[in-house]
Design a protein around this motif. Structure first.
Motif, mmCIF file in Angstrom:
data_model
loop_
_atom_site.group_PDB
_atom_site.id
_atom_site.type_symbol
_atom_site.label_atom_id
_atom_site.label_comp_id
_atom_site.label_asym_id
_atom_site.label_seq_id
_atom_site.Cartn_x
_atom_site.Cartn_y
_atom_site.Cartn_z
ATOM 1 N N ALA A 151 3.130 16.225 -13.298
ATOM 2 C CA ALA A 151 2.374 17.490 -13.312
ATOM 3 C C ALA A 151 3.340 18.675 -13.345
ATOM 4 O O ALA A 151 3.106 19.655 -14.066
ATOM 5 C CB ALA A 151 1.477 17.569 -12.082
ATOM 6 N N MET A 152 4.431 18.562 -12.567
ATOM 7 C CA MET A 152 5.420 19.654 -12.536
ATOM 8 C C MET A 152 6.078 19.811 -13.906
ATOM 9 O O MET A 152 6.189 20.922 -14.425
ATOM 10 C CB MET A 152 6.471 19.345 -11.475
ATOM 11 C CG MET A 152 7.611 20.343 -11.417
ATOM 12 S SD MET A 152 8.995 19.724 -10.468
ATOM 13 C CE MET A 152 9.723 18.551 -11.603
ATOM 14 N N LEU A 207 0.830 -1.211 0.000
ATOM 15 C CA LEU A 207 0.000 0.000 0.000
ATOM 16 C C LEU A 207 0.862 1.257 0.000
ATOM 17 O O LEU A 207 0.618 2.196 -0.759
ATOM 18 C CB LEU A 207 -0.877 0.019 1.250
ATOM 19 C CG LEU A 207 -2.268 -0.564 1.157
ATOM 20 C CD1 LEU A 207 -2.960 -0.464 2.506
ATOM 21 C CD2 LEU A 207 -3.085 0.203 0.127
ATOM 22 N N VAL A 208 1.882 1.263 0.857
ATOM 23 C CA VAL A 208 2.751 2.450 0.968
ATOM 24 C C VAL A 208 3.546 2.642 -0.322
ATOM 25 O O VAL A 208 3.681 3.768 -0.814
ATOM 26 C CB VAL A 208 3.668 2.338 2.206
ATOM 27 C CG1 VAL A 208 4.733 3.427 2.204
ATOM 28 C CG2 VAL A 208 2.838 2.442 3.474
ATOM 29 N N GLY A 247 1.072 3.904 -2.920
ATOM 30 C CA GLY A 247 0.608 5.260 -2.560
ATOM 31 C C GLY A 247 1.685 6.312 -2.762
ATOM 32 O O GLY A 247 1.477 7.296 -3.476
ATOM 33 N N VAL A 248 2.853 6.096 -2.149
ATOM 34 C CA VAL A 248 3.926 7.103 -2.228
ATOM 35 C C VAL A 248 4.519 7.140 -3.641
ATOM 36 O O VAL A 248 4.822 8.220 -4.161
ATOM 37 C CB VAL A 248 5.010 6.838 -1.156
ATOM 38 C CG1 VAL A 248 6.136 7.855 -1.248
ATOM 39 C CG2 VAL A 248 4.395 6.881 0.236
ATOM 40 N N ALA A 276 3.539 21.309 -16.444
ATOM 41 C CA ALA A 276 3.246 22.730 -16.191
ATOM 42 C C ALA A 276 4.453 23.598 -16.549
ATOM 43 O O ALA A 276 4.300 24.653 -17.168
ATOM 44 C CB ALA A 276 2.859 22.921 -14.725
ATOM 45 N N LEU A 335 2.037 8.985 -5.903
ATOM 46 C CA LEU A 335 2.031 10.409 -5.538
ATOM 47 C C LEU A 335 3.269 11.118 -6.094
ATOM 48 O O LEU A 335 3.173 12.203 -6.667
ATOM 49 C CB LEU A 335 1.985 10.536 -4.011
ATOM 50 C CG LEU A 335 2.055 11.934 -3.416
ATOM 51 C CD1 LEU A 335 0.814 12.737 -3.771
ATOM 52 C CD2 LEU A 335 2.195 11.858 -1.898
ATOM 53 N N THR A 336 4.430 10.480 -5.944
ATOM 54 C CA THR A 336 5.681 11.075 -6.432
ATOM 55 C C THR A 336 5.651 11.193 -7.950
ATOM 56 O O THR A 336 5.966 12.253 -8.503
ATOM 57 C CB THR A 336 6.890 10.209 -5.995
ATOM 58 O OG1 THR A 336 6.768 9.940 -4.593
ATOM 59 C CG2 THR A 336 8.215 10.898 -6.257
ATOM 60 N N SER A 376 3.083 13.829 -9.132
ATOM 61 C CA SER A 376 3.552 15.195 -8.832
ATOM 62 C C SER A 376 4.660 15.577 -9.800
ATOM 63 O O SER A 376 4.710 16.711 -10.288
ATOM 64 C CB SER A 376 4.062 15.291 -7.389
ATOM 65 O OG SER A 376 3.071 14.898 -6.494
ATOM 66 N N TYR A 377 5.559 14.635 -10.089
ATOM 67 C CA TYR A 377 6.674 14.907 -11.004
ATOM 68 C C TYR A 377 6.144 15.202 -12.410
ATOM 69 O O TYR A 377 6.554 16.181 -13.041
ATOM 70 C CB TYR A 377 7.615 13.701 -11.030
ATOM 71 C CG TYR A 377 8.754 13.853 -12.017
ATOM 72 C CD1 TYR A 377 9.826 14.698 -11.734
ATOM 73 C CD2 TYR A 377 8.739 13.170 -13.229
ATOM 74 C CE1 TYR A 377 10.867 14.851 -12.645
ATOM 75 C CE2 TYR A 377 9.774 13.315 -14.145
ATOM 76 C CZ TYR A 377 10.833 14.151 -13.841
ATOM 77 O OH TYR A 377 11.852 14.322 -14.743
#
Lengths: 42, 237
Positions: A28-29, A13-14, A17-18, A32, A21-22, A25-26
């Motif tokens: 999307a950055m 799960l971790v 999940g992590v 953008a 998320l990483t 986020s990477y």
């Protein structure tokens, strides 16, 4: 009761999940910043 | 902090810092978790399930630290009108919520073999669940405010009010003595054996650095999007 089944489930799960998320986020950055850079060059 | 109020100055620092935080965090997590899983001894009472603490405790710490960060950034936004404070608070919300959710899920998976139950309406568990709901509400409020083109004042006030829950989580094990054990690590020291404590601290530091990298990535994305929106508004005018 086999404790390792619970340990593996918790770690999976971790990791998912992590990791997601990483990665999200990477991406999307990068998107953008690339779009903003493209706008600057217009 | 006012030094970083300028987005250009912030980006100059954030760009090289992001990969450093990310990679060093990933390395420390791998070491802490690797030692916790394969080297550290099982607990005399909990048995092998104690190995879940190497991910559960950092997740709990970051879930709480995340909201503390939101509250501090909200305060800076409301009092000093720091231009990056709102961006920082919004960037913390999603990773903070994910870590709060992971804390609840891993705690539940630890609870089944240790306590004999996945869930109990215990003070610590309930206040942590409330923190998760606060993150969800904060995210919804921040999105709605951004779409409306607002200044984010209502979101910042919500961020400050929600901070009331942080000491409730922290002291819940002292106020309501139910199922969750008392604190094992404090300012005065720790009751955890050093063979388990060190991998736990390394793992917590690693996840914290990774959390920092994720927040920086989200802040950079937010700033880039704001830049595009401002440019589009200027072009439309």
């Amino acid at each position: 009761m086999n404790h390792w089944l619970f340990i593996i489930a918790a770690y999976a799960l971790v990791t998912i999940g992590v990791g997601s998320l990483t990665l999200l986020s990477y991406r999307a950055m990068r998107k953008a910043e690339r779009d903003a850079q493209g706008f600057n060059q217009l | 902090m006012h030094f970083l109020a300028n987005p250009a100055r912030f980006l100059k620092i954030a760009r090289p810092l992001t990969p450093w935080l990310g990679w060093s965090g990933a390395l420390l997590v791998a070491v802490g978790v690797g030692v916790g899983l394969f080297v550290a001894p099982p607990d005399y009472l909990q048995g092998e399930s104690v190995r879940i603490i190497y991910i559960h405790v950092p997740a709990a710490w970051l879930g709480m630290a995340g909201w503390t960060g939101i509250a501090l950034a909200s305060l800076m936004q409301l009092v000093w009108r720091h231009p990056l404070a709102g961006v920082a608070a919004r960037a913390i919300a999603v990773p903070g919520g994910v870590f709060a959710a992971l804390c609840l899920a891993t705690g539940s998976l630890w609870g089944r073999p240790t306590w004999g139950t996945y869930w109990e309406w215990d003070g610590r568990l309930t206040s942590m669940l409330i923190l998760l709901f606060l993150y969800v509400a904060y995210g919804a409020l921040a999105n709605a405010d951004r779409e409306r083109g607002g200044e984010g004042r209502a979101t910042a006030i919500f961020g400050l009010i929600g901070a009331i829950n942080i000491p409730v989580i922290r002291y819940s094990v002292d106020w309501w003595r139910t199922l969750h054990q008392g604190k094992s690590i404090g300012v005065a020291g720790s009751s955890i054996d050093s063979a388990m404590l060190w991998p736990l601290l390394i793992s917590a530091l690693g996840f914290s650095l990774l959390f920092g990298a994720i927040v920086l990535m989200r802040m950079r994305a937010d700033l880039a999007r704001t830049k595009i929106e401002a440019r589009l508004r200027r072009m439309a005018a």
